[in-house]
Design a protein around this motif. Structure first.
Motif, PDB file in Angstrom:
ATOM      1  N   ALA A  88     -17.261   8.449 -23.772  1.00 43.36           N
ATOM      2  CA  ALA A  88     -17.354   7.107 -23.523  1.00 43.36           C
ATOM      3  C   ALA A  88     -17.970   6.721 -22.801  1.00 43.36           C
ATOM      4  CB  ALA A  88     -16.049   6.663 -23.901  1.00 43.36           C
ATOM      5  N   PHE A  89     -18.069   7.014 -21.242  1.00 38.14           N
ATOM      6  CA  PHE A  89     -18.399   6.716 -20.634  1.00 38.14           C
ATOM      7  C   PHE A  89     -19.290   7.083 -19.603  1.00 38.14           C
ATOM      8  CE2 PHE A  89     -14.143   5.045 -19.578  1.00 38.14           C
ATOM      9  CZ  PHE A  89     -14.688   3.993 -18.972  1.00 38.14           C
ATOM     10  N   ALA A  90     -20.127   8.510 -20.649  1.00 35.81           N
ATOM     11  CA  ALA A  90     -21.712   9.061 -20.073  1.00 35.81           C
ATOM     12  C   ALA A  90     -22.591   7.743 -19.552  1.00 35.81           C
ATOM     13  CB  ALA A  90     -21.796  10.419 -20.924  1.00 35.81           C
ATOM     14  N   SER A  91     -23.109   7.437 -20.888  1.00 40.91           N
ATOM     15  CA  SER A  91     -23.810   6.211 -20.643  1.00 40.91           C
ATOM     16  C   SER A  91     -23.781   5.219 -20.444  1.00 40.91           C
ATOM     17  CB  SER A  91     -24.596   6.367 -22.397  1.00 40.91           C
ATOM     18  OG  SER A  91     -23.817   5.354 -22.877  1.00 40.91           O
ATOM     19  N   GLU A  92     -22.692   5.311 -18.863  1.00 39.10           N
ATOM     20  CA  GLU A  92     -22.300   3.917 -18.482  1.00 39.10           C
ATOM     21  C   GLU A  92     -22.317   2.456 -19.218  1.00 39.10           C
ATOM     22  OE1 GLU A  92     -24.802   3.499 -14.888  1.00 39.10           O
ATOM     23  OE2 GLU A  92     -24.239   5.699 -14.807  1.00 39.10           O
TER      24      GLU A  92
ATOM     25  N   ASN B 155     -20.532  17.669 -26.087  1.00 38.12           N
ATOM     26  CA  ASN B 155     -19.771  16.805 -26.741  1.00 38.12           C
ATOM     27  C   ASN B 155     -20.167  15.941 -25.600  1.00 38.12           C
ATOM     28  OD1 ASN B 155     -18.487  16.889 -28.788  1.00 38.12           O
ATOM     29  ND2 ASN B 155     -17.639  18.256 -28.443  1.00 38.12           N
ATOM     30  N   VAL B 156     -20.552  16.125 -24.895  1.00 42.48           N
ATOM     31  CA  VAL B 156     -20.438  14.546 -23.681  1.00 42.48           C
ATOM     32  C   VAL B 156     -21.952  14.493 -23.151  1.00 42.48           C
ATOM     33  CG1 VAL B 156     -20.142  13.716 -21.219  1.00 42.48           C
ATOM     34  CG2 VAL B 156     -18.161  15.336 -21.814  1.00 42.48           C
TER      35      VAL B 156
ATOM     36  N   GLN C 262     -26.864  17.853 -16.375  1.00 39.47           N
ATOM     37  CA  GLN C 262     -26.106  17.775 -15.043  1.00 39.47           C
ATOM     38  C   GLN C 262     -24.563  16.485 -14.941  1.00 39.47           C
ATOM     39  OE1 GLN C 262     -28.438  16.367 -11.861  1.00 39.47           O
ATOM     40  NE2 GLN C 262     -27.041  15.946 -10.151  1.00 39.47           N
ATOM     41  N   ARG C 263     -25.237  15.363 -15.912  1.00 35.78           N
ATOM     42  CA  ARG C 263     -24.319  13.933 -15.668  1.00 35.78           C
ATOM     43  C   ARG C 263     -23.082  14.273 -16.780  1.00 35.78           C
ATOM     44  NH1 ARG C 263     -22.034   9.445 -14.339  1.00 35.78           N
ATOM     45  NH2 ARG C 263     -21.250   8.231 -15.817  1.00 35.78           N
ATOM     46  N   ALA C 264     -23.326  15.360 -17.793  1.00 38.28           N
ATOM     47  CA  ALA C 264     -22.034  15.638 -18.698  1.00 38.28           C
ATOM     48  C   ALA C 264     -20.998  16.522 -18.123  1.00 38.28           C
ATOM     49  CB  ALA C 264     -22.270  16.566 -19.495  1.00 38.28           C
ATOM     50  N   ALA C 265     -21.971  17.446 -16.966  1.00 42.27           N
ATOM     51  CA  ALA C 265     -20.965  18.094 -15.891  1.00 42.27           C
ATOM     52  C   ALA C 265     -19.939  17.480 -15.142  1.00 42.27           C
ATOM     53  CB  ALA C 265     -21.691  19.486 -15.075  1.00 42.27           C
ATOM     54  N   GLU C 266     -21.042  16.542 -14.106  1.00 40.42           N
ATOM     55  CA  GLU C 266     -20.054  15.530 -13.680  1.00 40.42           C
ATOM     56  C   GLU C 266     -18.934  14.755 -14.013  1.00 40.42           C
ATOM     57  OE1 GLU C 266     -23.389  13.231 -12.011  1.00 40.42           O
ATOM     58  OE2 GLU C 266     -24.058  14.705 -10.504  1.00 40.42           O
ATOM     59  N   LEU C 267     -18.899  14.181 -15.088  1.00 42.58           N
ATOM     60  CA  LEU C 267     -18.559  13.279 -15.601  1.00 42.58           C
ATOM     61  C   LEU C 267     -16.827  14.262 -16.077  1.00 42.58           C
ATOM     62  CD1 LEU C 267     -19.723  10.881 -17.563  1.00 42.58           C
ATOM     63  CD2 LEU C 267     -18.724  10.487 -15.971  1.00 42.58           C
ATOM     64  N   LEU C 268     -17.122  15.389 -16.489  1.00 41.31           N
ATOM     65  CA  LEU C 268     -15.997  16.195 -17.250  1.00 41.31           C
ATOM     66  C   LEU C 268     -15.241  16.824 -15.742  1.00 41.31           C
ATOM     67  CD1 LEU C 268     -17.887  17.934 -20.056  1.00 41.31           C
ATOM     68  CD2 LEU C 268     -15.990  16.358 -20.353  1.00 41.31           C
TER      69      LEU C 268
END
Length: 226
Positions: A157-161, A107-108, A122-128
């Motif tokens: 929501a914050f994934a794409s900054e 989803n992220v 990697q970005r999604a994992a960092e945010l979770l």
């Protein structure tokens, strides 16, 4: 570059029914400064969610115009508005709006993949991990609590900054303690990424944490943005 990331000029929204025309918004003008946090308050039916939808370009006004991130939305077609939202805007809703067939991680990842990001996983994992869900990445929405689903929604929501985050009653389906944690998270990410935060809420405590508040009544704005 203007300090105002959102400008609304004389917005109105009128819908027709078989009986009469209903004015949902009536001559609303406001400015929202880049990096600020703004609460939109008012009773049910006051026009809060309609205003949010117009500011985000999800709908077009009957009169007036919205300038979002330097672009006048009235001048854009539907595809151009969607592209602008994809580049500049994130959303968090009361109903979470996660895809049931995707895991929390997927989803992220979705908006990142749609944007062509090679580091989506990697970005999604960092945010979770940032929202405290590192151990829940492979879980599907139905396997998560309401608070956990909302944290996934915030990570997405914050994934794409985004430059701007619109949140419509983000704590409305949560108990008080979970809602407080979600609120803390929204404001932490707001500060870290300098994302402009626009919140529709009934929660006075949440509104008090914002840098300004807009009060709606019967489709009119009672107090201008600071």
């Amino acid at each position: 570059m203007s300090d105002n990331v959102i400008i609304a000029r004389h917005l109105s929204k009128v819908v027709s029914s078989s009986e009469a025309e209903l004015t949902i918004l009536d001559n609303v003008s406001l400015q929202i400064t880049r990096g600020s946090s703004v609460a939109i308050l008012g009773a049910s039916g006051s026009g809060k969610s309609t205003l949010l939808s117009l500011l985000a370009g999800l709908d077009l006004p009957s009169g007036g115009e919205v300038e979002l991130a330097g672009k006048v939305l009235n001048d854009l077609d539907e595809d151009q508005r969607a592209a602008l939202r994809g580049a500049q805007v994130g959303f968090v809703f009361q109903s979470f709006q996660l895809l049931d067939s995707l895991t929390a991680l997927e989803n992220v990842m979705l908006p990142l993949e749609l944007a062509g990001r090679r580091d989506a996983r990697q970005r999604a994992a960092e945010l979770l991990d940032r929202v405290g869900l590192a151990a829940r990445t492979s879980h599907y929405p139905q396997q998560l609590s309401g608070g956990e689903q909302q944290r996934v929604a915030i990570a997405r929501a914050f994934a794409s900054e985004p430059a701007i985050l619109f949140a419509d009653e983000p704590t409305g389906n949560l108990d008080a303690a979970t809602g407080e944690r979600i609120t803390d998270l929204l404001f932490e990410l707001n500060r870290e990424q300098q994302t402009t935060l626009v919140l529709v809420t009934h929660d006075a405590r949440l509104a008090e944490r914002c840098s300004s508040a807009l009060h709606m009544q019967a489709g009119k704005l009672l107090e201008p943005a600071l």
